[in-house]
Design a protein around this motif. Structure first.
Motif, mmCIF file in Angstrom:
data_model
loop_
_atom_site.group_PDB
_atom_site.id
_atom_site.type_symbol
_atom_site.label_atom_id
_atom_site.label_comp_id
_atom_site.label_asym_id
_atom_site.label_seq_id
_atom_site.Cartn_x
_atom_site.Cartn_y
_atom_site.Cartn_z
ATOM 1 N N ARG A 146 0.655 -1.160 -0.102
ATOM 2 C CA ARG A 146 -0.073 -0.049 0.083
ATOM 3 C C ARG A 146 0.952 1.446 -0.018
ATOM 4 O O ARG A 146 2.061 1.270 0.282
ATOM 5 C CB ARG A 146 -0.900 -0.148 1.119
ATOM 6 C CG ARG A 146 -1.976 -1.141 1.238
ATOM 7 C CD ARG A 146 -3.014 -0.867 0.285
ATOM 8 N NE ARG A 146 -3.820 0.094 0.600
ATOM 9 C CZ ARG A 146 -4.562 1.102 -0.051
ATOM 10 N NH1 ARG A 146 -4.376 0.725 -1.497
ATOM 11 N NH2 ARG A 146 -5.145 2.069 0.049
ATOM 12 N N PRO A 147 0.383 2.214 -0.260
ATOM 13 C CA PRO A 147 1.258 3.609 -0.431
ATOM 14 C C PRO A 147 1.850 4.143 0.912
ATOM 15 O O PRO A 147 2.750 4.663 0.857
ATOM 16 C CB PRO A 147 -0.053 4.621 -0.711
ATOM 17 C CG PRO A 147 -0.829 4.204 -1.635
ATOM 18 C CD PRO A 147 -0.932 2.472 -1.176
ATOM 19 N N ASN A 148 1.200 3.459 2.057
ATOM 20 C CA ASN A 148 1.847 3.909 3.299
ATOM 21 C C ASN A 148 2.876 2.935 3.639
ATOM 22 O O ASN A 148 3.696 2.904 4.954
ATOM 23 C CB ASN A 148 0.831 3.945 4.532
ATOM 24 C CG ASN A 148 0.082 2.574 4.591
ATOM 25 O OD1 ASN A 148 0.228 1.536 3.899
ATOM 26 N ND2 ASN A 148 -0.886 2.548 5.501
ATOM 27 N N GLY A 149 3.210 1.726 2.819
ATOM 28 C CA GLY A 149 4.490 1.033 3.001
ATOM 29 C C GLY A 149 3.889 -0.420 3.458
ATOM 30 O O GLY A 149 4.825 -1.337 3.636
ATOM 31 N N ILE A 150 2.559 -0.533 4.181
ATOM 32 C CA ILE A 150 2.367 -1.949 4.743
ATOM 33 C C ILE A 150 2.099 -2.706 3.386
ATOM 34 O O ILE A 150 1.790 -2.490 2.348
ATOM 35 C CB ILE A 150 1.070 -1.667 5.486
ATOM 36 C CG1 ILE A 150 -0.050 -1.393 4.581
ATOM 37 C CG2 ILE A 150 1.319 -0.896 6.722
ATOM 38 C CD1 ILE A 150 -1.586 -1.517 5.516
ATOM 39 N N ARG A 151 2.732 -4.037 3.742
ATOM 40 C CA ARG A 151 2.568 -5.170 2.804
ATOM 41 C C ARG A 151 1.485 -5.940 3.084
ATOM 42 O O ARG A 151 1.373 -6.630 4.308
ATOM 43 C CB ARG A 151 3.836 -6.130 2.780
ATOM 44 C CG ARG A 151 3.858 -7.046 1.627
ATOM 45 C CD ARG A 151 5.279 -7.938 1.687
ATOM 46 N NE ARG A 151 5.288 -8.941 0.731
ATOM 47 C CZ ARG A 151 6.312 -9.576 0.831
ATOM 48 N NH1 ARG A 151 7.452 -9.719 1.337
ATOM 49 N NH2 ARG A 151 6.222 -10.605 -0.522
ATOM 50 N N VAL A 152 0.554 -6.310 2.155
ATOM 51 C CA VAL A 152 -0.896 -6.867 2.390
ATOM 52 C C VAL A 152 -0.659 -8.440 1.661
ATOM 53 O O VAL A 152 -0.442 -8.245 0.311
ATOM 54 C CB VAL A 152 -1.853 -5.945 1.934
ATOM 55 C CG1 VAL A 152 -3.251 -6.937 2.099
ATOM 56 C CG2 VAL A 152 -1.978 -4.800 2.684
ATOM 57 N N GLN A 153 -0.826 -9.440 2.211
ATOM 58 C CA GLN A 153 -1.072 -10.627 1.519
ATOM 59 C C GLN A 153 -2.187 -11.319 1.941
ATOM 60 O O GLN A 153 -3.028 -11.049 2.888
ATOM 61 C CB GLN A 153 0.070 -11.520 2.051
ATOM 62 C CG GLN A 153 1.600 -10.991 1.740
ATOM 63 C CD GLN A 153 2.643 -11.737 2.262
ATOM 64 O OE1 GLN A 153 2.535 -12.234 3.457
ATOM 65 N NE2 GLN A 153 3.805 -11.997 1.480
ATOM 66 N N LYS A 154 -2.761 -12.061 1.094
ATOM 67 C CA LYS A 154 -3.715 -13.151 1.146
ATOM 68 C C LYS A 154 -3.180 -14.373 1.171
ATOM 69 O O LYS A 154 -2.535 -14.904 0.188
ATOM 70 C CB LYS A 154 -5.101 -12.952 0.301
ATOM 71 C CG LYS A 154 -5.606 -11.576 0.373
ATOM 72 C CD LYS A 154 -7.178 -11.872 -0.357
ATOM 73 C CE LYS A 154 -8.159 -12.419 0.585
ATOM 74 N NZ LYS A 154 -9.356 -12.271 0.068
ATOM 75 N N VAL A 155 -3.518 -15.124 2.429
ATOM 76 C CA VAL A 155 -2.753 -16.450 2.748
ATOM 77 C C VAL A 155 -3.798 -17.605 2.839
ATOM 78 O O VAL A 155 -4.737 -17.303 3.648
ATOM 79 C CB VAL A 155 -1.672 -16.336 3.721
ATOM 80 C CG1 VAL A 155 -1.016 -17.501 3.929
ATOM 81 C CG2 VAL A 155 -0.803 -15.220 3.557
ATOM 82 N N ARG A 156 -3.670 -18.872 2.133
ATOM 83 C CA ARG A 156 -4.453 -19.771 2.512
ATOM 84 C C ARG A 156 -4.086 -20.375 3.887
ATOM 85 O O ARG A 156 -3.105 -20.805 4.166
ATOM 86 C CB ARG A 156 -4.430 -20.952 1.395
ATOM 87 C CG ARG A 156 -5.052 -20.481 0.287
ATOM 88 C CD ARG A 156 -5.126 -21.658 -0.737
ATOM 89 N NE ARG A 156 -5.745 -21.184 -2.153
ATOM 90 C CZ ARG A 156 -6.939 -20.894 -2.393
ATOM 91 N NH1 ARG A 156 -8.050 -21.197 -1.595
ATOM 92 N NH2 ARG A 156 -7.267 -20.472 -3.685
ATOM 93 N N VAL A 157 -5.379 -20.701 4.737
ATOM 94 C CA VAL A 157 -5.232 -21.443 5.852
ATOM 95 C C VAL A 157 -6.276 -22.499 6.142
ATOM 96 O O VAL A 157 -7.294 -22.174 5.409
ATOM 97 C CB VAL A 157 -5.331 -20.393 7.251
ATOM 98 C CG1 VAL A 157 -4.308 -19.356 7.060
ATOM 99 C CG2 VAL A 157 -6.577 -19.817 7.253
ATOM 100 N N PRO A 158 -5.958 -23.548 6.786
ATOM 101 C CA PRO A 158 -7.323 -24.443 6.755
ATOM 102 C C PRO A 158 -8.547 -23.896 7.667
ATOM 103 O O PRO A 158 -8.394 -22.912 8.328
ATOM 104 C CB PRO A 158 -6.691 -25.384 7.871
ATOM 105 C CG PRO A 158 -5.094 -25.211 8.043
ATOM 106 C CD PRO A 158 -5.022 -23.780 7.647
ATOM 107 N N LEU A 159 -9.642 -24.467 6.939
ATOM 108 C CA LEU A 159 -10.677 -24.100 7.688
ATOM 109 C C LEU A 159 -11.123 -24.258 9.064
ATOM 110 O O LEU A 159 -11.589 -23.723 9.796
ATOM 111 C CB LEU A 159 -11.976 -25.000 6.804
ATOM 112 C CG LEU A 159 -12.559 -24.159 5.483
ATOM 113 C CD1 LEU A 159 -13.359 -25.113 4.523
ATOM 114 C CD2 LEU A 159 -13.208 -22.770 5.586
ATOM 115 N N GLY A 160 -10.531 -25.557 9.636
ATOM 116 C CA GLY A 160 -10.706 -25.991 10.901
ATOM 117 C C GLY A 160 -11.290 -27.319 10.914
ATOM 118 O O GLY A 160 -10.639 -28.245 11.022
ATOM 119 N N VAL A 161 -12.648 -27.537 11.269
ATOM 120 C CA VAL A 161 -13.298 -28.855 11.469
ATOM 121 C C VAL A 161 -14.375 -29.007 10.554
ATOM 122 O O VAL A 161 -15.325 -28.184 10.222
ATOM 123 C CB VAL A 161 -13.801 -28.823 12.912
ATOM 124 C CG1 VAL A 161 -14.645 -30.314 12.928
ATOM 125 C CG2 VAL A 161 -12.561 -28.817 13.806
#
Length: 415
Positions: A101-116
């Motif tokens: 983002r313009p303010n320098g934060i890095r944004v990622q979307k990451v796959r994680v398990p659903l759970g149960v």
């Protein structure tokens, strides 16, 4: 605390343990599970024969018996499906988006398990292994609630898989088989929205509607498979005939088998007699409209119910249509959003067919029987979604994960 809630709590805790394993550890676990099925083949097949004999004694139909039956080659296929899933790319930890983002934060979307995941299914003992493999590979715990007709088979398969979990140092509650088959227990399971992240029913339309109507947890729905083949006026008729025979006859009890044949009027006089001869040779009963009956002798009249039917048997509804738009209109009226097939030699017709229909899988010059997670490269599928949720169509590993945001900064504040 009820027994089913206790089981769900234990499965959730074990799922957290699974989610922390490396890709290599989860893959090795699945390989061990496959080896356990091979080692226990005799006991599993003996248990399956108990279920089959009970079903025969009750007069269960051929479609249900086919779904219930295991044999040495099918069991080898189940074990090999686990090995295939073990070798598939691991979706957990996959970064699907990455930007700054313009303010320098890095944004990622990451796959994680659903759970149960709660699997509720009928008659298919292979689902016990398939569901376990996919859920565990994706870092999830799984609660399996099969039907009474397959209880001995499911128990034997689950015992093998759970032994492999224990030998790997994983709590075997990660794979929980519900042995209390009372409807009240299933209803209670479907209310546990603080413990169960997703319910996936597999079976007849009645079971799926029951789960969808009574659950307080998200439900993947697939009511039935009314799959169509349209033979276009530009189709290679031998190709179309091959698609028809494979789609209807190779395994009629499968949800991806053909139930309705639509034929363009310009090729119907040539194609339908060939199709009728090939299908009747294989024991298929035909039910058709007036135009079909005029071209082929001894075709039973088709009703509106026939065109909406999922026969899961050697029965096929047939209709002659005047055009591609007429075929599309028929499918739109009767579709179950599962799989539609066009046999055509015209690219523009294929594109029109694909864009006009919203079914989960659309095939061009390929058999409907490829509408299957394994055939589409997903490994053993855990189910098929014909509702447009986070997953649509055959569901593999990615469908058992969700994407979350991971944000990396260097002290930025919003202010």
């Amino acid at each position: 605390m009820s027994d089913i809630r206790t089981l769900a709590l234990q499965c959730r805790d074990a799922a957290q343990q699974l989610g922390q394993l490396s890709t290599q550890a989860r893959s090795a676990l699945l390989m061990s599970m496959a080896d356990a099925l091979d080692a226990d083949a005799g006991a599993i097949l003996a248990a399956n024969e108990v279920d089959l004999q009970a079903a025969r004694d009750k007069g269960v139909g051929t479609a249900m018996l086919d779904r219930l039956a295991l044999n040495p080659s099918r069991l080898v296929g189940v074990a090999n499906a686990l090995r295939e899933v073990a070798g598939l790319p691991d979706p957990v930890g996959e970064i699907t988006r990455d930007y700054v983002r313009p303010n320098g934060i890095r944004v990622q979307k990451v796959r994680v398990p659903l759970g149960v995941i709660a699997m509720i299914y009928e008659a298919r003992p292979n689902v016990t292994a398939d569901a376990a493999a996919l859920c565990i590979k994706a870092g999830n715990g799984v609660i399996l609630r099969g039907g009474s007709e397959a209880i001995h088979s499911n128990t034997a398969i689950a015992a093998s898989l759970k032994r492999a979990l224990r030998e790997a140092g994983i709590a075997d509650a990660a794979l929980t088989l519900v042995e209390d088959l009372r409807r009240e227990t299933m209803l209670e399971l479907l209310q546990l929205n603080d413990l169960i992240d997703l319910a996936i029913p597999r079976g007849g339309e009645g079971l799926i509607r029951f789960v969808a109507e009574h659950a307080r947890v998200p439900v993947i729905k697939h009511y039935k498979g009314v799959c169509h083949l349209f033979v276009d006026d530009s189709a290679d008729l031998q190709l179309a005939l091959d698609l028809l025979v494979d789609g209807k006859v190779s395994r009629p009890a499968a949800c991806n088998s053909l139930e309705t044949l639509l034929v363009h009027a310009d090729v119907a006089p040539r194609f339908l007699p060939l199709a009728a001869a090939a299908l009747r040779q294989r024991g298929v009963e035909l039910r058709g409209d007036a135009a079909t009956q005029a071209l082929v002798a001894d075709v039973l009249p088709a009703t509106q119910d026939d065109y909406a039917a999922e026969y899961l048997d050697l029965i096929l509804a047939v209709r002659v249509v005047d055009s591609l738009p007429a075929a599309i209109a028929h499918i739109q009226q009767y579709t179950s959003d599962h799989t539609e097939v066009i046999a055509t030699g015209t690219a523009a017709h294929a594109e029109q067919f694909m864009h006009a229909l919203r079914s989960a899988v659309v095939m061009v010059n390929a058999s409907s029987r490829f509408s299957d997670g394994g055939e589409l490269g997903l490994g053993a599928e855990i189910g098929i979604s014909t509702t447009r949720l986070h997953s649509y169509g055959p569901m593999g590993l990615e469908a058992l994960t969700v994407e979350r945001f991971v944000v990396r900064g260097e002290g930025q504040v919003r202010g």
